[in-house]
Design a protein around this motif. Structure first.
Motif, PDB file in Angstrom:
ATOM      1  N   TYR A 111      56.217  22.717  51.557  1.00 18.35           N
ATOM      2  CA  TYR A 111      55.232  22.011  52.375  1.00 18.35           C
ATOM      3  C   TYR A 111      55.784  20.678  52.856  1.00 18.35           C
ATOM      4  CZ  TYR A 111      50.710  20.729  54.227  1.00 18.35           C
ATOM      5  OH  TYR A 111      49.693  20.392  55.079  1.00 18.35           O
TER       6      TYR A 111
ATOM      7  N   ALA B 163      56.025  19.787  56.669  1.00 21.36           N
ATOM      8  CA  ALA B 163      55.292  18.636  57.199  1.00 21.36           C
ATOM      9  C   ALA B 163      56.121  17.861  58.202  1.00 21.36           C
ATOM     10  CB  ALA B 163      54.859  17.720  56.047  1.00 21.36           C
TER      11      ALA B 163
ATOM     12  N   ILE C   8      53.974  21.312  60.798  1.00 20.66           N
ATOM     13  CA  ILE C   8      52.546  21.177  60.487  1.00 20.66           C
ATOM     14  C   ILE C   8      51.781  20.572  61.657  1.00 20.66           C
ATOM     15  CG2 ILE C   8      50.854  20.002  59.021  1.00 20.66           C
ATOM     16  CD1 ILE C   8      52.219  22.401  57.722  1.00 20.66           C
ATOM     17  N   SER C   9      52.295  19.492  62.220  1.00 18.69           N
ATOM     18  CA  SER C   9      51.564  18.808  63.294  1.00 18.69           C
ATOM     19  C   SER C   9      51.405  19.669  64.547  1.00 18.69           C
ATOM     20  CB  SER C   9      52.240  17.482  63.630  1.00 18.69           C
ATOM     21  OG  SER C   9      51.486  16.781  64.581  1.00 18.69           O
TER      22      SER C   9
ATOM     23  N   THR D  98      48.193  15.259  55.225  1.00 13.86           N
ATOM     24  CA  THR D  98      47.892  16.528  54.562  1.00 13.86           C
ATOM     25  C   THR D  98      48.840  16.753  53.382  1.00 13.86           C
ATOM     26  OG1 THR D  98      49.361  17.856  55.995  1.00 13.86           O
ATOM     27  CG2 THR D  98      47.099  17.519  56.735  1.00 13.86           C
TER      28      THR D  98
ATOM     29  N   VAL E 274      47.445  15.098  50.339  1.00 11.56           N
ATOM     30  CA  VAL E 274      46.272  15.733  49.732  1.00 11.56           C
ATOM     31  C   VAL E 274      46.641  16.427  48.424  1.00 11.56           C
ATOM     32  CG1 VAL E 274      44.623  17.624  49.996  1.00 11.56           C
ATOM     33  CG2 VAL E 274      44.953  15.990  51.858  1.00 11.56           C
TER      34      VAL E 274
ATOM     35  N   PRO F 148      43.234  23.751  60.160  1.00 11.86           N
ATOM     36  CA  PRO F 148      43.541  22.592  59.308  1.00 11.86           C
ATOM     37  C   PRO F 148      42.666  22.501  58.064  1.00 11.86           C
ATOM     38  CG  PRO F 148      42.462  21.888  61.344  1.00 11.86           C
ATOM     39  CD  PRO F 148      42.826  23.329  61.511  1.00 11.86           C
TER      40      PRO F 148
ATOM     41  N   LEU G 120      44.194  24.857  55.634  1.00 17.32           N
ATOM     42  CA  LEU G 120      45.485  24.308  55.239  1.00 17.32           C
ATOM     43  C   LEU G 120      45.310  23.233  54.156  1.00 17.32           C
ATOM     44  CD1 LEU G 120      48.584  24.105  55.816  1.00 17.32           C
ATOM     45  CD2 LEU G 120      48.011  22.243  57.387  1.00 17.32           C
ATOM     46  N   VAL G 121      44.377  22.336  54.363  1.00 16.49           N
ATOM     47  CA  VAL G 121      44.125  21.275  53.389  1.00 16.49           C
ATOM     48  C   VAL G 121      43.642  21.869  52.061  1.00 16.49           C
ATOM     49  CG1 VAL G 121      42.639  19.301  52.851  1.00 16.49           C
ATOM     50  CG2 VAL G 121      43.706  19.489  55.105  1.00 16.49           C
TER      51      VAL G 121
ATOM     52  N   ARG H  91      46.635  23.389  50.333  1.00 20.60           N
ATOM     53  CA  ARG H  91      47.491  22.309  49.852  1.00 20.60           C
ATOM     54  C   ARG H  91      46.901  21.681  48.585  1.00 20.60           C
ATOM     55  NH1 ARG H  91      52.278  20.349  48.741  1.00 20.60           N
ATOM     56  NH2 ARG H  91      52.359  18.073  48.800  1.00 20.60           N
TER      57      ARG H  91
END
Length: 446
Positions: free
Chosen positions: A41, A45, A49-50, A69, A72, A125, A128-129, A132
């Motif tokens: 991750y 990132a 990710i963005s 993220t 997190v 998202p 995803l969060v 994570r």
């Protein structure tokens, strides 16, 4: 007589028995696989990710959102560390470490099949969060558990080396994650963003099954079993390991939290932020950035057990403290070298940071921390102190670093100052521990 003959069964010559070698293998290989999962991750990132999950973010804002993220997972880690470490201290090390495998393996594989924002909108998202956070919950006790097993199964005189191996293996997992992304990044950009980035995450499913099998072969450490038997004989009321930590010495816990500050800041500059900084700010290509960070990370893998052996001879606190002094002094030169845009100069800077600063702290921090807590609540003490620091420093560091670079007009000097300050916090915490504490055995912090 060895200090582990009665409890751990260590040989008088300091070498490991067959059972101890099997335990170290289970701890190290499981940690390697789990940190491959977790590091994926961090690499993603900085690369995907963005644009895939936050397509409206651009420039410095994109990096800040992506690393938010990333943070997190660290914010949830203390909770995971508290819950799973309680299991480890009350039920057993083995079930706790198996649980970390299950949580991280499921979360990492699920990220690999997660639809993007272009496919399911805002749910991308959000999911995803959530995944994570699930990763972070499992990781909250992974490294702490492996360090605890290493400390309890090996001679006290070699604790620095073996905990250094565990930390070095964690860096190796990060390196493998970088290699996996380097391979798929050779695709054209459209294929890479469409499906290529998913391959390293999906490969985690294979590693997850292997890690689960390995951890199932792990036996409880004799030192833990002896401590548990003693605790049961004493018939303690409301046997809650974390409560014991704070009753025994609140100061011990506070110093345990603070001593990880410099290590965590440097680790996630090298393992996470550097890739984004080199590619998005300095201007290196994706392959060049991955090559530089991979080289530095691989060096850190081998440096950790080397510095651990030095810590066994010279004292873990001394090695940790002087390494952090160097880290504070090297913070500005590190960013100067990365900012040159010259491949080999940037590589040299990150290799120094990884080989000396990160390697030195990885080789000594585990020994200092595990020596602070007795076996009956060691897992809880190590996990909670380490993971509170992770939530406060490790996870937010890439986010803070990106925000400081943006606030300084693309210049890294605020970020370098932040890293140096974190190193000094660790130095101060080591000084406050008192003479001898954290080097060998359990000593009272007055």
């Amino acid at each position: 007589m060895s200090d582990r003959v009665e409890i751990g069964g260590a040989r008088a010559d300091g070498k490991l028995t067959g059972g101890q070698r099997r335990a170290m293998f289970a701890a190290t290989l499981g940690t390697l696989i789990e940190w491959y999962d977790y590091a994926l991750y961090g690499v993603a990132a900085g690369l995907v990710i963005s644009p895939l999950f936050f397509p409206q973010a651009i420039g410095d804002t994109a990096a800040i959102v992506a690393f938010a993220t990333f943070a997190v997972g660290f914010l949830i880690r203390p909770l995971g560390g508290l819950v799973i470490a309680h299991i480890g201290d009350t039920i057993g090390r083995k079930p706790a470490l198996i649980l970390t495998i299950l949580l991280m393996g499921i979360a990492t594989t699920a990220i690999g099949v997660l639809p993007t924002a272009a496919q399911i909108g805002i749910w991308a998202p959000i999911l995803l969060v959530f995944l994570r956070a699930l990763q972070g919950f499992g990781a909250g006790a992974e490294l702490s558990g492996a360090l605890t097993v290493a400390a309890e199964y090996t001679p006290a005189s070699r604790r620095g080396f073996f905990t250094g191996v565990i930390n070095g293996v964690g860096a190796a997992g990060s390196a493998i994650a970088m290699i996996a992304f380097m391979l798929v990044s050779q695709m054209d950009n459209e294929a890479f963003l469409a499906w290529g980035w998913r391959i390293p995450f999906l490969f985690s499913a294979v590693l997850f099954v292997l890690a689960l099998y390995i951890r199932r072969t792990l036996e409880e450490s004799p030192e833990y079993l002896a401590a548990k038997e003693k605790s049961e004989l004493q018939a303690k009321e409301a046997h809650i390991p974390l409560a014991q930590v704070f009753r025994s010495s609140p100061r011990r816990m506070v110093l345990g939290i603070l001593l990880w500050t410099g290590h965590n800041a440097n680790a996630y500059i090298v393992l996470a932020f550097a890739l984004s900084y080199l590619t998005n700010t300095v201007g290196f290509t994706r392959t060049e950035g991955l090559t530089i960070t991979l080289g530095a990370t691989l060096l850190g893998c081998f440096a950790a057990p080397f510095w651990g052996a030095v810590a066994d001879r010279r004292g873990a606190k001394q090695v940790y403290g002087w390494t952090m002094v160097f880290g504070a002094l090297f913070a500005i030169p590190l960013f100067m070298m990365m900012s040159t845009g010259q491949f080999w100069i940037a590589m040299l800077g990150l290799c120094i940071a990884s080989g000396i600063v990160l390697g030195g702290t990885s080789g000594s921090a585990g020994a200092v921390t595990t020596n602070l807590f007795p076996p009956e609540f060691r897992f809880s003490g190590v996990a909670v102190s380490k993971e509170i620091s992770a939530a406060a420093i490790a996870g937010p560091t890439p986010f803070i670093a990106a925000a400081l670079v943006a606030a300084n007009g693309g210049q890294p000097w605020y970020t370098a100052t932040y890293v140096a300050a974190c190193c000094l916090v660790t130095v101060i915490s080591l000084l406050l521990m008192g003479r001898g504490v954290g080097n060998v055995g359990i000593e009272k912090i007055r």
